[in-house]
Design a protein around this motif. Structure first.
Motif, PDB file in Angstrom:
ATOM      1  N   ASN A 151     -16.864  -7.712  49.186  1.00 41.49           N
ATOM      2  CA  ASN A 151     -16.774  -6.488  48.392  1.00 41.49           C
ATOM      3  C   ASN A 151     -15.417  -5.843  48.626  1.00 41.49           C
ATOM      4  O   ASN A 151     -14.880  -5.883  49.735  1.00 41.49           O
ATOM      5  CB  ASN A 151     -17.869  -5.490  48.789  1.00 41.49           C
ATOM      6  CG  ASN A 151     -19.262  -6.014  48.533  1.00 41.49           C
ATOM      7  OD1 ASN A 151     -19.701  -6.131  47.400  1.00 41.49           O
ATOM      8  ND2 ASN A 151     -19.969  -6.353  49.609  1.00 41.49           N
ATOM      9  N   GLY A 152     -14.874  -5.233  47.582  1.00 44.97           N
ATOM     10  CA  GLY A 152     -13.668  -4.451  47.740  1.00 44.97           C
ATOM     11  C   GLY A 152     -12.463  -5.008  47.005  1.00 44.97           C
ATOM     12  O   GLY A 152     -12.167  -6.198  47.072  1.00 44.97           O
ATOM     13  N   THR A 153     -11.784  -4.125  46.282  1.00 41.30           N
ATOM     14  CA  THR A 153     -10.499  -4.419  45.650  1.00 41.30           C
ATOM     15  C   THR A 153      -9.551  -3.278  45.997  1.00 41.30           C
ATOM     16  O   THR A 153      -9.904  -2.362  46.749  1.00 41.30           O
ATOM     17  CB  THR A 153     -10.641  -4.570  44.126  1.00 41.30           C
ATOM     18  OG1 THR A 153     -11.232  -3.370  43.594  1.00 41.30           O
ATOM     19  CG2 THR A 153     -11.518  -5.762  43.767  1.00 41.30           C
ATOM     20  N   SER A 154      -8.358  -3.334  45.456  1.00 42.73           N
ATOM     21  CA  SER A 154      -7.318  -2.376  45.843  1.00 42.73           C
ATOM     22  C   SER A 154      -7.776  -0.923  45.751  1.00 42.73           C
ATOM     23  O   SER A 154      -7.450  -0.100  46.620  1.00 42.73           O
ATOM     24  CB  SER A 154      -6.087  -2.574  44.952  1.00 42.73           C
ATOM     25  OG  SER A 154      -5.550  -3.858  45.100  1.00 42.73           O
ATOM     26  N   GLU A 155      -8.534  -0.600  44.720  1.00 40.63           N
ATOM     27  CA  GLU A 155      -8.926   0.799  44.526  1.00 40.63           C
ATOM     28  C   GLU A 155      -9.827   1.301  45.656  1.00 40.63           C
ATOM     29  O   GLU A 155      -9.889   2.513  45.919  1.00 40.63           O
ATOM     30  CB  GLU A 155      -9.627   0.983  43.182  1.00 40.63           C
ATOM     31  CG  GLU A 155     -10.918   0.211  43.034  1.00 40.63           C
ATOM     32  CD  GLU A 155     -11.535   0.355  41.656  1.00 40.63           C
ATOM     33  OE1 GLU A 155     -12.707   0.017  41.498  1.00 40.63           O
ATOM     34  OE2 GLU A 155     -10.821   0.804  40.743  1.00 40.63           O
ATOM     35  N   ASP A 156     -10.504   0.383  46.348  1.00 41.67           N
ATOM     36  CA  ASP A 156     -11.416   0.790  47.415  1.00 41.67           C
ATOM     37  C   ASP A 156     -10.691   1.166  48.699  1.00 41.67           C
ATOM     38  O   ASP A 156     -11.303   1.717  49.621  1.00 41.67           O
ATOM     39  CB  ASP A 156     -12.424  -0.332  47.703  1.00 41.67           C
ATOM     40  CG  ASP A 156     -13.310  -0.607  46.502  1.00 41.67           C
ATOM     41  OD1 ASP A 156     -14.023   0.319  46.074  1.00 41.67           O
ATOM     42  OD2 ASP A 156     -13.281  -1.742  45.982  1.00 41.67           O
ATOM     43  N   ARG A 201      -3.175  -4.924  53.706  1.00 45.47           N
ATOM     44  CA  ARG A 201      -2.974  -3.604  53.106  1.00 45.47           C
ATOM     45  C   ARG A 201      -3.808  -2.542  53.816  1.00 45.47           C
ATOM     46  O   ARG A 201      -3.351  -1.404  54.004  1.00 45.47           O
ATOM     47  CB  ARG A 201      -3.307  -3.651  51.615  1.00 45.47           C
ATOM     48  CG  ARG A 201      -2.218  -4.301  50.765  1.00 45.47           C
ATOM     49  CD  ARG A 201      -2.631  -4.425  49.328  1.00 45.47           C
ATOM     50  NE  ARG A 201      -3.635  -5.466  49.137  1.00 45.47           N
ATOM     51  CZ  ARG A 201      -4.329  -5.633  48.020  1.00 45.47           C
ATOM     52  NH1 ARG A 201      -4.135  -4.815  46.989  1.00 45.47           N
ATOM     53  NH2 ARG A 201      -5.196  -6.615  47.914  1.00 45.47           N
ATOM     54  N   TRP A 227     -17.410  -5.322  55.258  1.00 47.11           N
ATOM     55  CA  TRP A 227     -17.422  -5.144  53.808  1.00 47.11           C
ATOM     56  C   TRP A 227     -17.910  -6.391  53.070  1.00 47.11           C
ATOM     57  O   TRP A 227     -18.131  -6.333  51.859  1.00 47.11           O
ATOM     58  CB  TRP A 227     -16.021  -4.776  53.325  1.00 47.11           C
ATOM     59  CG  TRP A 227     -15.708  -3.315  53.467  1.00 47.11           C
ATOM     60  CD1 TRP A 227     -16.334  -2.408  54.273  1.00 47.11           C
ATOM     61  CD2 TRP A 227     -14.693  -2.577  52.764  1.00 47.11           C
ATOM     62  NE1 TRP A 227     -15.780  -1.161  54.138  1.00 47.11           N
ATOM     63  CE2 TRP A 227     -14.758  -1.235  53.212  1.00 47.11           C
ATOM     64  CE3 TRP A 227     -13.734  -2.917  51.827  1.00 47.11           C
ATOM     65  CZ2 TRP A 227     -13.905  -0.243  52.737  1.00 47.11           C
ATOM     66  CZ3 TRP A 227     -12.873  -1.929  51.350  1.00 47.11           C
ATOM     67  CH2 TRP A 227     -12.964  -0.613  51.791  1.00 47.11           C
ATOM     68  N   THR A 275      -8.330 -10.592  51.453  1.00 46.07           N
ATOM     69  CA  THR A 275      -7.363 -10.147  50.446  1.00 46.07           C
ATOM     70  C   THR A 275      -6.890  -8.721  50.684  1.00 46.07           C
ATOM     71  O   THR A 275      -5.812  -8.331  50.211  1.00 46.07           O
ATOM     72  CB  THR A 275      -7.972 -10.243  49.040  1.00 46.07           C
ATOM     73  OG1 THR A 275      -9.226  -9.540  49.025  1.00 46.07           O
ATOM     74  CG2 THR A 275      -8.185 -11.690  48.637  1.00 46.07           C
ATOM     75  N   LEU A 276      -7.691  -7.926  51.399  1.00 49.00           N
ATOM     76  CA  LEU A 276      -7.348  -6.524  51.637  1.00 49.00           C
ATOM     77  C   LEU A 276      -6.863  -6.265  53.054  1.00 49.00           C
ATOM     78  O   LEU A 276      -6.404  -5.153  53.352  1.00 49.00           O
ATOM     79  CB  LEU A 276      -8.569  -5.629  51.368  1.00 49.00           C
ATOM     80  CG  LEU A 276      -9.056  -5.505  49.929  1.00 49.00           C
ATOM     81  CD1 LEU A 276     -10.265  -4.574  49.863  1.00 49.00           C
ATOM     82  CD2 LEU A 276      -7.951  -4.994  49.018  1.00 49.00           C
TER      83      LEU A 276
END
Length: 249
Positions: free
Chosen positions: A12-17, A46, A9, A42-43
């Motif tokens: 790219n990418g935040t919680s919604e992804d 989770r 990724w 960061t992801l």
């Protein structure tokens, strides 16, 4: 050998992804290949929670060569493992270019990853200028020589090589199938000379503008045992068909 579809990724990418992970798992509850996503750190934890109990594995995009210490902003292989990682990408051309990483740096990280019990995905690849100059195999050979541990300290599937021609990453361009075949055959031969017959069980991935429309053709090339996918791994709708093509190859 269990083939590997790996998604990178990048930044790219935040919680919604994370919603894409549930879609991917639903699309491939029991794929006939390994399925991996390497999100930003960061992801990672989770995403690992989202993937728990499924066929999806989660990995890191880089690590430090040391297990701990005064290295502000860095993260170790042990920390990534603690967050749920099973694999770590090393020596990506963007790390080599943006952060000045050398083969020696990649080697030190590969040793650290293997020591942690994780799978190291070591990237190699030539620039457009090197391709045009006819030095592709020499460049790849030099990167393999300098970036890989001198001996295998884990099972052959604990070390993965990803061939990513720099000029094909994110450009929509890909080498011809014959060019991919030439490089992958060269990598396999080089690994066998280095590690012996065990290298025949090591997975060689192709990366660089892999998408659903060209995946099947790429996976039919000898010694292409999967893919390291960038932009097309961000959405399940794009990545799931690539996984399907690999599972069917």
């Amino acid at each position: 050998m269990r083939k590997l579809a790996a998604g990178n990724w990048k930044m790219n990418g935040t919680s919604e992804d994370l919603a894409e992970i549930a879609k991917l798992i639903d699309a491939h509850p029991k794929p006939n290949c390994e399925m991996l996503i390497c999100p930003p750190t960061t992801l990672l934890s989770r995403m690992a929670d989202c993937a728990k109990g499924s066929a999806l594995r989660v990995g890191g995009q880089d690590c430090h060569a040391h297990a701990s210490g005064a290295h502000t902003g860095d993260i170790s292989a042990a920390m990534l493992k603690d967050a749920g990682a099973t694999h770590i990408i090393l020596g990506h051309s963007e790390r080599r270019a943006d952060h000045g990483e050398t083969d020696a740096t990649v080697l030190a990280k590969a040793v650290a990853v293997q020591a942690s019990g994780l799978v190291a995905i070591v990237c190699v690849g030539e620039t457009e200028a090197q391709r045009d100059a006819g030095t592709t195999l020499a460049v790849i050979g030099s990167q393999l020589e300098g970036s890989l541990p001198p001996s295998l300290t884990s099972a052959p599937d604990g070390l993965v090589i990803a061939y990513e021609p720099v000029w094909a990453i994110g450009t929509g361009r890909t080498p011809t199938l014959d060019e991919v075949a030439e490089v992958h055959s060269f990598i396999r031969d080089t690994l066998v000379k280095r590690y012996g017959d065990a290298a025949n069980e090591m997975r060689l991935l192709y990366g660089g503008s892999v998408k659903a429309s060209n995946a099947a053709a790429l996976f039919a090339v000898p010694h292409v045992d999967g893919a390291l996918v960038g932009g097309a791994s961000l959405k399940s709708a794009d990545f799931a068909p690539i996984v399907a093509a690999l599972a069917a190859s």
